[in-house]
Design an enzyme around this catalytic site. Structure first.
Site, PDB file in Angstrom:
ATOM      1  N   ILE A  26       0.847  -1.199   0.000  1.00 24.79           N
ATOM      2  CA  ILE A  26       0.000   0.000   0.000  1.00 24.79           C
ATOM      3  C   ILE A  26       0.879   1.245   0.000  1.00 24.79           C
ATOM      4  CG2 ILE A  26      -1.684   1.340   1.342  1.00 24.79           C
ATOM      5  CD1 ILE A  26      -2.776  -1.343   2.403  1.00 24.79           C
ATOM      6  N   ARG A  45       6.830  -9.045  13.984  1.00 22.20           N
ATOM      7  CA  ARG A  45       7.607 -10.030  14.731  1.00 22.20           C
ATOM      8  C   ARG A  45       6.695 -11.130  15.266  1.00 22.20           C
ATOM      9  NH1 ARG A  45       4.455 -10.313  18.188  1.00 22.20           N
ATOM     10  NH2 ARG A  45       4.081  -8.952  19.968  1.00 22.20           N
ATOM     11  N   LYS A  47       6.328 -13.450  18.687  1.00 18.68           N
ATOM     12  CA  LYS A  47       6.786 -13.447  20.078  1.00 18.68           C
ATOM     13  C   LYS A  47       7.767 -14.592  20.333  1.00 18.68           C
ATOM     14  CE  LYS A  47       3.415 -11.397  23.286  1.00 18.68           C
ATOM     15  NZ  LYS A  47       4.385 -10.483  23.899  1.00 18.68           N
ATOM     16  N   SER A  51       8.589 -15.322  26.021  1.00 19.96           N
ATOM     17  CA  SER A  51       7.592 -14.271  26.237  1.00 19.96           C
ATOM     18  C   SER A  51       6.171 -14.841  26.199  1.00 19.96           C
ATOM     19  CB  SER A  51       7.734 -13.181  25.161  1.00 19.96           C
ATOM     20  OG  SER A  51       8.992 -12.566  25.238  1.00 19.96           O
ATOM     21  N   ALA A  56       1.388 -16.274  29.168  1.00 20.09           N
ATOM     22  CA  ALA A  56       0.395 -17.309  29.494  1.00 20.09           C
ATOM     23  C   ALA A  56       0.311 -17.517  31.003  1.00 20.09           C
ATOM     24  CB  ALA A  56       0.752 -18.618  28.797  1.00 20.09           C
ATOM     25  N   GLU A 115      -2.725   3.938  31.724  1.00 26.27           N
ATOM     26  CA  GLU A 115      -2.229   4.635  32.912  1.00 26.27           C
ATOM     27  C   GLU A 115      -0.761   5.035  32.754  1.00 26.27           C
ATOM     28  OE1 GLU A 115      -1.893   6.412  36.567  1.00 26.27           O
ATOM     29  OE2 GLU A 115      -3.724   5.794  35.526  1.00 26.27           O
ATOM     30  N   HIS A 122      -4.951  -0.627  18.486  1.00 24.45           N
ATOM     31  CA  HIS A 122      -4.742  -2.047  18.249  1.00 24.45           C
ATOM     32  C   HIS A 122      -5.953  -2.646  17.530  1.00 24.45           C
ATOM     33  CE1 HIS A 122      -1.676  -2.588  21.794  1.00 24.45           C
ATOM     34  NE2 HIS A 122      -1.424  -1.523  21.039  1.00 24.45           N
ATOM     35  N   GLU A 141      -2.127  -9.432  16.024  1.00 27.30           N
ATOM     36  CA  GLU A 141      -2.413  -8.079  16.484  1.00 27.30           C
ATOM     37  C   GLU A 141      -1.710  -7.068  15.579  1.00 27.30           C
ATOM     38  OE1 GLU A 141      -2.461  -6.328  20.826  1.00 27.30           O
ATOM     39  OE2 GLU A 141      -0.420  -6.196  20.048  1.00 27.30           O
TER      40      GLU A 141
END
Length: 268
Positions: A26, A45, A47, A51, A56, A115, A122, A141
């Site tokens: 694009i 990437r 994971k 990680s 989990a 916070e 996302h 994601e």
């Protein structure tokens, strides 16, 4: 167990590569057409196994359930120049919903700031890959953010890794202040967005014109068999150094006339 992880992660690696290509295309298409691209660059990437296991454990997800309950094993990050571009990119993803991907959920951390000060948009998707063992639909994601947001998030991630997710209070305060400063920069850039885009368009148009002129000089050299090709080159170098866009356009038209005069073919 390692062989099992390898088999699990191969489709995720494939999905990341395919999605990177699609979003980069694009950007590249816009640039080839000399149009503004809302996508500045794309990364991706899968994971690391450590990680995945750590996440989990934190979420109390059984290892056999990770593919359904951990959405960011495969991750794509799309960086934009301006905050306004984020909405455009989200719109492009929504346009693909039901075609080559399925949107599962959208999380707006730009309107609903975390916070910590984290800002990003996302989109959780289901994406189908075709492997040697058949089709696999996996969760992935897509994060869309500005360059300033990405700079902050990268630093925050590194600090969280260093302090094992337990940042000292003074570091948290400084990070939050830095997040506000980054967002202030984004807002200020948005206020002069039109001027920035106009300057970039002029630069791109000039780059394209220079490329076109150089191709025509090359064509005249190979096919025109004209005696004053060195004079033409020197005239171009002088105009290029001067940087006058209108004079370069006039020179380009002169080359068109020369090509017609010498019946020069275009190099494909």
């Amino acid at each position: 167990m390692m062989q099992d992880w390898k088999q699990i992660l191969i489709p995720y690696e494939q999905a990341v590569e395919e999605l990177k290509v699609k979003f980069k295309s694009i950007r590249n298409e816009c640039r080839r057409l000399d149009e503004y691209s809302p996508i500045e660059f794309v990364t991706g990437r899968v994971k690391k196994i450590s990680s995945i296991i750590e996440k989990a454990k934190k979420r109390q997800v059984k290892l056999e359930d990770i593919e359904e309950k951990i959405e960011d094993i495969a991750g794509i990050r799309i960086m934009c120049q301006f905050v306004e571009d984020i909405d455009t990119v989200v719109g492009l993803i929504r346009d693909r919903n039901g075609k080559d991907l399925k949107i599962v959920e959208e999380r707006d951390y730009i309107t609903n700031i975390k916070e910590s000060g984290y800002r990003s948009y996302h989109v959780i998707i289901r994406y189908t890959v075709h492997t040697a063992f058949g089709e696999r639909e996996i969760l992935s994601e897509i994060q869309i953010r500005t360059l300033a947001m990405n700079f902050w998030a990268t630093i925050e991630h590194s600090l969280n890794y260093k302090f094992k997710q337990d940042l000292p209070k003074h570091v948290k305060i400084k990070l939050k202040n830095a997040a506000e400063a980054a967002f202030k920069l984004d807002k200020e850039m948005s206020e002069i967005r039109d001027d920035i885009m106009e300057a970039q368009e002029i630069f791109q148009a000039k780059s394209s014109l220079v490329h076109e002129i150089l191709e025509k000089i090359q064509e005249l050299y190979f096919w025109g068999n004209i005696n004053n090709i060195e004079e033409i080159r020197q005239e171009f170098f002088k105009l290029h150094e001067e940087g006058n866009f209108n004079k370069l356009k006039q020179f380009n038209k002169k080359l068109d006339r020369l090509k017609e005069e010498y019946n020069v073919r275009t190099i494909l």
